[in-house]
Design a protein around this motif. Structure first.
Motif, short mmCIF file in Angstrom:
data_model
loop_
_atom_site.label_atom_id
_atom_site.label_comp_id
_atom_site.label_asym_id
_atom_site.label_seq_id
_atom_site.Cartn_x
_atom_site.Cartn_y
_atom_site.Cartn_z
N SER A 11 0.88 -1.09 0.08
CA SER A 11 -0.28 0.03 0.02
C SER A 11 0.86 1.31 0.10
N LEU A 12 1.83 1.28 0.87
CA LEU A 12 2.81 2.62 0.90
C LEU A 12 3.61 2.52 -0.61
N ASP A 13 3.91 1.48 -1.14
CA ASP A 13 4.45 1.55 -2.38
C ASP A 13 3.57 2.09 -3.56
N ASN A 14 2.36 2.02 -3.40
CA ASN A 14 1.19 2.47 -4.18
C ASN A 14 1.03 4.06 -4.00
N LEU A 15 1.16 4.24 -2.33
CA LEU A 15 0.68 5.72 -2.18
C LEU A 15 2.00 6.82 -2.34
N VAL A 45 -4.21 28.86 -14.77
CA VAL A 45 -4.30 28.83 -13.40
C VAL A 45 -5.48 27.66 -12.98
N LEU A 46 -6.48 27.66 -13.82
CA LEU A 46 -7.68 26.85 -13.71
C LEU A 46 -7.06 25.24 -14.08
N ASP A 47 -6.44 25.38 -15.03
CA ASP A 47 -5.82 23.85 -15.48
C ASP A 47 -4.92 23.32 -14.32
N ASN A 48 -4.03 24.28 -13.77
CA ASN A 48 -3.48 23.64 -12.70
C ASN A 48 -4.14 23.25 -11.57
N PHE A 49 -5.28 24.11 -11.04
CA PHE A 49 -5.90 23.36 -10.09
C PHE A 49 -6.72 22.24 -10.54
N ALA A 50 -7.28 22.21 -11.60
CA ALA A 50 -8.05 20.78 -12.04
C ALA A 50 -7.00 19.87 -11.95
N LEU A 51 -5.74 19.92 -12.17
CA LEU A 51 -4.75 18.77 -12.28
C LEU A 51 -4.61 18.47 -10.61
N LEU A 52 -4.53 19.36 -9.87
CA LEU A 52 -4.21 19.19 -8.43
C LEU A 52 -5.71 18.67 -7.71
N SER A 53 -6.79 18.98 -8.30
CA SER A 53 -7.97 18.49 -7.67
C SER A 53 -8.02 16.95 -8.10
N GLY A 54 -7.52 16.62 -9.45
CA GLY A 54 -7.72 15.21 -9.94
C GLY A 54 -6.77 14.20 -9.08
N GLN A 55 -5.59 14.66 -9.00
CA GLN A 55 -4.62 14.01 -8.35
C GLN A 55 -5.00 13.72 -6.70
N LEU A 56 -5.67 14.71 -6.20
CA LEU A 56 -6.10 14.58 -4.85
C LEU A 56 -7.23 13.56 -4.77
N ASN A 57 -7.95 13.73 -5.74
CA ASN A 57 -9.32 12.64 -5.55
C ASN A 57 -8.75 11.46 -5.97
N SER A 58 -7.73 10.99 -6.58
CA SER A 58 -7.08 9.81 -6.90
C SER A 58 -6.49 9.14 -5.71
N LEU A 59 -5.74 10.07 -4.83
CA LEU A 59 -5.20 9.81 -3.46
C LEU A 59 -6.46 9.37 -2.59
N GLY A 60 -7.43 10.05 -2.53
CA GLY A 60 -8.59 9.74 -1.66
C GLY A 60 -9.21 8.78 -1.83
N ARG A 61 -9.34 8.23 -3.14
CA ARG A 61 -9.83 6.89 -3.83
C ARG A 61 -9.11 5.71 -3.24
N LEU A 62 -7.66 5.79 -3.08
CA LEU A 62 -6.83 4.88 -2.88
C LEU A 62 -6.83 4.60 -1.35
N LYS A 64 -9.26 4.99 0.62
CA LYS A 64 -10.54 4.47 0.93
C LYS A 64 -10.80 3.20 0.31
N SER A 65 -9.91 2.63 -0.60
CA SER A 65 -9.94 1.44 -1.13
C SER A 65 -9.89 0.25 0.10
N GLU A 66 -10.16 -0.99 -0.37
CA GLU A 66 -10.24 -2.30 0.70
C GLU A 66 -8.83 -2.74 0.75
N ARG A 67 -8.17 -2.47 -0.24
CA ARG A 67 -6.68 -3.02 -0.23
C ARG A 67 -5.79 -2.34 0.81
N MET A 68 -6.12 -0.87 1.01
CA MET A 68 -5.56 -0.07 1.79
C MET A 68 -5.70 -0.37 3.23
N PRO A 69 -4.67 -0.61 4.24
CA PRO A 69 -5.15 -0.76 5.66
C PRO A 69 -5.29 0.47 6.18
N ALA A 70 -6.04 0.38 7.49
CA ALA A 70 -6.42 1.49 8.22
C ALA A 70 -4.73 2.20 8.59
#
Length: 260
Positions: A11-15, A45-62, A64-70
């Motif tokens: 999980s850390l290797d993916n994180l 500027v909006l493109d940079n914010f959109a990129l950061l938002s997408g990366q943060l959403n991807s990190l959040g999904r990771l 919250k996934s079942e394979r990620m331990p608490a």
């Protein structure tokens, strides 16, 4: 335990790569803001914010996934504190941490806010808990706020109406000012200007004053003198000579106390 350890390592290797991508995006964006602020456009500027938002959403999904331990169930403890400079630590932290000593450990291994921050947060939670039920709000599924009662709905409608009136009034004033600037009021009338030029240069429209004749003036003067003479003669004729003579005689009177 061995299985949990392998799952944590995977999980850390993916994180770590996702966190590194977010770090690189933030660093690139900050560099653009510092060096390209004169040429940077708002869409960029909006493109940079959109990129950061997408990366943060991807990190959040990771996370919250079942394979990620608490991860909150794991404790990170320093095994060794060294006041001397650590080259490997400096390389791993890109020069931010030079030594893993007693000064940096409380900041980098902190799992709770600082006492001052925690106290302020607790005060806000306490203040939020004392709000009346009539003023509380809930969220719709679309993340929009909904008032709890009719009174709050009426107040919200009134505020919205006032804001709309202010916006419309400001818009009308702005449009009027824009129209005045685009169509300035005339400061001169060409017809009046032409009349003034013609009157000044050519005497057009001006009336000529007639000068009185010298003979006429002499006749008027003689007539006035004759009238004055007739008036004086007429006044002398009205005065009648006085023909009554008055004789005043002193009367003798016997004074009772007259001396002999």
């Amino acid at each position: 335990m061995q299985r949990d350890g392998k799952q944590l390592e995977a999980s850390l290797d993916n994180l770590i790569p996702k966190v590194q991508d977010i770090k690189n995006s933030i660093g690139t964006f900050l560099m653009k803001l510092e060096n390209e602020y004169t040429t940077m456009t708002w869409p960029s500027v909006l493109d940079n914010f959109a990129l950061l938002s997408g990366q943060l959403n991807s990190l959040g999904r990771l996370l919250k996934s079942e394979r990620m331990p608490a991860l909150r169930n794991y404790v990170f403890l320093p095994l060794e504190l060294n006041p001397e400079r650590d080259v490997e630590l400096e390389k791993q932290t890109e020069g931010r941490v030079l030594a893993f000593n007693h000064e940096v450990v409380p900041d980098y291994l902190r799992t709770k806010p600082e006492p001052e921050v925690e106290e302020k947060v607790q005060q806000l939670f306490t203040k939020a808990g004392t709000v009346a039920q009539d003023n509380t709000q809930v969220l719709n599924p679309d993340r929009s706020f909904v008032p709890q009662n009719k009174r709050q709905l009426n107040a919200l409608t009134k505020i919205t109406s006032n804001i709309l009136d202010i916006i419309n009034s400001a818009r009308e004033d702005w449009e009027n000012e824009t129209s005045k600037k685009s169509n300035p009021s005339p400061t001169a009338n060409m017809s009046d200007t032409n009349v003034l030029i013609a009157a000044t240069c050519f005497g057009k429209g001006l009336k000529q004053l007639r000068r009185p004749d010298i003979n006429t003036q002499q006749q008027i003067t003689v007539a006035q003198q004759q009238a004055m003479q007739q008036k004086s003669q007429h006044g002398n004729a009205l005065k009648a000579p006085s023909t009554i003579k008055t004789n005043i005689k002193s009367a003798s009177s016997n004074h009772p106390y007259q001396r002999p």
